[in-house]
Design a protein around this motif. Structure first.
Motif, PDB file in Angstrom:
ATOM      1  N   ILE A 301     -33.319  13.676  21.026  1.00 18.46           N
ATOM      2  CA  ILE A 301     -33.666  14.739  21.976  1.00 18.46           C
ATOM      3  C   ILE A 301     -32.426  15.059  22.800  1.00 18.46           C
ATOM      4  CG2 ILE A 301     -35.139  15.470  23.879  1.00 18.46           C
ATOM      5  CD1 ILE A 301     -37.240  13.502  22.984  1.00 18.46           C
ATOM      6  N   GLN A 302     -32.032  16.337  22.776  1.00 17.22           N
ATOM      7  CA  GLN A 302     -30.900  16.813  23.560  1.00 17.22           C
ATOM      8  C   GLN A 302     -31.437  17.487  24.829  1.00 17.22           C
ATOM      9  OE1 GLN A 302     -27.539  16.707  22.688  1.00 17.22           O
ATOM     10  NE2 GLN A 302     -27.425  16.577  20.457  1.00 17.22           N
ATOM     11  N   TYR A 303     -30.818  17.185  25.968  1.00 11.04           N
ATOM     12  CA  TYR A 303     -31.268  17.719  27.256  1.00 11.04           C
ATOM     13  C   TYR A 303     -30.229  18.676  27.817  1.00 11.04           C
ATOM     14  CZ  TYR A 303     -34.680  13.986  26.918  1.00 11.04           C
ATOM     15  OH  TYR A 303     -35.683  13.157  26.477  1.00 11.04           O
ATOM     16  N   ARG A 304     -30.573  19.953  27.816  1.00 12.34           N
ATOM     17  CA  ARG A 304     -29.689  20.970  28.384  1.00 12.34           C
ATOM     18  C   ARG A 304     -29.632  20.782  29.904  1.00 12.34           C
ATOM     19  NH1 ARG A 304     -25.978  22.667  25.692  1.00 12.34           N
ATOM     20  NH2 ARG A 304     -27.394  23.145  23.950  1.00 12.34           N
ATOM     21  N   GLY A 305     -28.440  20.898  30.454  1.00 16.30           N
ATOM     22  CA  GLY A 305     -28.262  20.711  31.893  1.00 16.30           C
ATOM     23  C   GLY A 305     -27.966  19.277  32.282  1.00 16.30           C
ATOM     24  N   ALA A 306     -27.833  18.388  31.292  1.00 14.31           N
ATOM     25  CA  ALA A 306     -27.496  16.988  31.540  1.00 14.31           C
ATOM     26  C   ALA A 306     -26.187  16.645  30.859  1.00 14.31           C
ATOM     27  CB  ALA A 306     -28.613  16.066  31.047  1.00 14.31           C
ATOM     28  N   GLY A 307     -25.475  15.689  31.443  1.00 14.59           N
ATOM     29  CA  GLY A 307     -24.223  15.227  30.885  1.00 14.59           C
ATOM     30  C   GLY A 307     -24.348  13.810  30.338  1.00 14.59           C
ATOM     31  N   HIS A 308     -23.472  12.923  30.801  1.00 14.06           N
ATOM     32  CA  HIS A 308     -23.371  11.588  30.213  1.00 14.06           C
ATOM     33  C   HIS A 308     -24.507  10.657  30.626  1.00 14.06           C
ATOM     34  CE1 HIS A 308     -21.081   8.692  27.931  1.00 14.06           C
ATOM     35  NE2 HIS A 308     -21.132   7.816  28.923  1.00 14.06           N
ATOM     36  N   LEU A 309     -25.228  10.981  31.697  1.00 14.35           N
ATOM     37  CA  LEU A 309     -26.280  10.093  32.198  1.00 14.35           C
ATOM     38  C   LEU A 309     -27.614  10.839  32.277  1.00 14.35           C
ATOM     39  CD1 LEU A 309     -24.239   8.393  35.073  1.00 14.35           C
ATOM     40  CD2 LEU A 309     -24.589   7.542  32.746  1.00 14.35           C
ATOM     41  N   PRO A 310     -28.213  11.170  31.149  1.00 15.25           N
ATOM     42  CA  PRO A 310     -29.414  12.013  31.170  1.00 15.25           C
ATOM     43  C   PRO A 310     -30.582  11.401  31.920  1.00 15.25           C
ATOM     44  CG  PRO A 310     -28.990  11.153  28.961  1.00 15.25           C
ATOM     45  CD  PRO A 310     -27.772  10.872  29.778  1.00 15.25           C
ATOM     46  N   MET A 311     -30.713  10.066  31.913  1.00 21.39           N
ATOM     47  CA  MET A 311     -31.850   9.458  32.620  1.00 21.39           C
ATOM     48  C   MET A 311     -31.722   9.620  34.123  1.00 21.39           C
ATOM     49  SD  MET A 311     -29.359   7.260  32.319  1.00 21.39           S
ATOM     50  CE  MET A 311     -28.555   6.163  33.474  1.00 21.39           C
ATOM     51  N   GLU A 313     -29.807  12.314  35.449  1.00 17.27           N
ATOM     52  CA  GLU A 313     -29.712  13.754  35.685  1.00 17.27           C
ATOM     53  C   GLU A 313     -31.022  14.489  35.425  1.00 17.27           C
ATOM     54  OE1 GLU A 313     -25.893  15.469  34.193  1.00 17.27           O
ATOM     55  OE2 GLU A 313     -25.630  13.468  33.317  1.00 17.27           O
ATOM     56  N   LYS A 314     -31.813  13.993  34.482  1.00 10.08           N
ATOM     57  CA  LYS A 314     -33.101  14.605  34.140  1.00 10.08           C
ATOM     58  C   LYS A 314     -34.179  13.520  34.099  1.00 10.08           C
ATOM     59  CE  LYS A 314     -31.656  18.892  33.343  1.00 10.08           C
ATOM     60  NZ  LYS A 314     -32.190  20.061  34.065  1.00 10.08           N
ATOM     61  N   PRO A 315     -34.474  12.894  35.229  1.00 11.73           N
ATOM     62  CA  PRO A 315     -35.389  11.743  35.203  1.00 11.73           C
ATOM     63  C   PRO A 315     -36.807  12.088  34.787  1.00 11.73           C
ATOM     64  CG  PRO A 315     -34.894  12.399  37.462  1.00 11.73           C
ATOM     65  CD  PRO A 315     -33.967  13.173  36.574  1.00 11.73           C
ATOM     66  N   ASP A 316     -37.319  13.238  35.190  1.00 14.82           N
ATOM     67  CA  ASP A 316     -38.695  13.599  34.821  1.00 14.82           C
ATOM     68  C   ASP A 316     -38.834  13.726  33.312  1.00 14.82           C
ATOM     69  OD1 ASP A 316     -39.688  13.647  37.427  1.00 14.82           O
ATOM     70  OD2 ASP A 316     -39.130  15.743  37.719  1.00 14.82           O
TER      71      ASP A 316
END
Length: 334
Positions: A301-311, A313-316
């Protein structure tokens, strides 16, 4: 003549007052800057434990190495491992969202956070994976879900490869598969790193702020508390030398390992979360790493708007997807 003289004196007084006012303002600004900018220095374990190891933090010695960890929540056990320069605190947002459904055990793996030092001066991902196994033995955990981010993701994968009977599922983010590709860091990071050469081994708060802004795409999550934590924990006495030892060992590992053959040995289901807007390990590398895991199987799963630390940057979104992945089929833990 008298009127002119009085006017001249008044003008001179006004001029002096303006000068004094400017001087006072400059003094206030200088004092404010001194107060607002904390002194760059090394921090003792006593200071850092007081600030970053309040309850529910605990410590245990495993193979001579002090391990800092937290054990929270109820349900199937999910073990989480920090990434480069990070600590168990980087999982705070996940713990808030998942502790009602999972028992979450998170730890600082040496040389990071408040774990260590290692009396044998052994700092590598392989050493960390071995410590994780003995740590789980200490807690009486025979089989778990395991996750990690960045280098911590590698530690989780190495543990699962060597101990498939102890791992149900993996949730990892920005899993490396070699040295990071060459790139030009941000001007702010270059400037801070250059300035810090004169104060080594101390690294400035400005360096850690620039580091975070360089690797994180979602700047909204970068606040003073995050910057201070990275700055202070990575200026722990002895930390920089131990982190350097780890990175050197990691480079030797990448240069001497057949990564496709290694990753093909992983046979546990894996969720690979990736920051699609990252600059350290860009979007395409996520697809490349997923292709190196043919026997896992892998959900990417790729998360747009997140960089190296997705958990972080996009915790929800990342916590939601992790929970769905870990519970989509009835596991042996339930």
């Amino acid at each position: 003549h008298v009127g002119f003289f009085c006017c001249a004196r008044l003008c001179a007084s006004v001029q002096r007052m303006k000068i004094l006012t400017r001087c006072a303002m400059l003094l206030v600004l200088a004092c404010s800057a001194a107060t607002a900018t904390p002194a760059n220095r090394l921090f003792t374990d006593a200071e850092l434990i007081a600030e970053y190891a309040a309850r529910p933090s605990m410590f245990v010695t495993i193979d001579g190495v002090r391990i800092h960890y937290r054990d929270e929540g109820r349900g199937p056990t999910l073990v989480l491992i920090n990434g480069h320069l990070g600590s168990l605190h980087m999982w705070d947002a996940w713990v808030e969202r998942l502790r009602d459904r999972f028992r979450i055990v998170r730890l600082d793996f040496p040389p990071y956070g408040l774990s260590g030092p290692d009396p044998e001066n052994l700092y590598s991902s392989q050493r960390a994976a071995g410590l994780v196994g003995r740590f789980l033995d200490h807690l009486g955990l025979a089989r778990v879900h395991i996750g990690g981010t960045s280098n911590g993701a590698l530690v989780a994968v190495l543990f699962a490869i060597d101990n498939p009977e102890r791992v149900d599922r993996l949730v990892v983010s920005t899993l490396p598969a070699g040295r990071p590709p060459a790139r030009t860091p941000s001007p702010a990071l270059i400037a801070a790193a250059t300035a810090d050469r004169a104060t080594a081994p101390v690294q400035s708060r400005a360096f850690h702020e620039a580091f975070l802004r360089d690797i994180i795409a979602n700047d909204a999550v970068i606040d003073d508390a995050l910057i201070d934590r990275y700055w202070k924990l990575n200026n722990r006495v002895g930390a920089r030398a131990n982190e350097t030892t780890y990175i050197q060992a990691q480079y030797r590992f990448w240069d001497s390992t057949d990564v496709p053959a290694l990753y093909a040995r992983l046979r546990r289901p894996l969720l690979l979360q990736w920051g699609a807007d990252g600059v350290v390990l860009p979007e395409q590398i996520g697809r490349d790493v997923a292709a190196l895991l043919p026997n896992a199987p892998v959900t990417l799963i790729q998360y747009r708007g997140a960089g190296h630390l997705p958990m972080l940057e996009k915790p929800d979104e990342t916590a939601r997807d992790a929970a769905a992945f870990l519970t989509e089929t009835r596991s042996s833990l339930q």
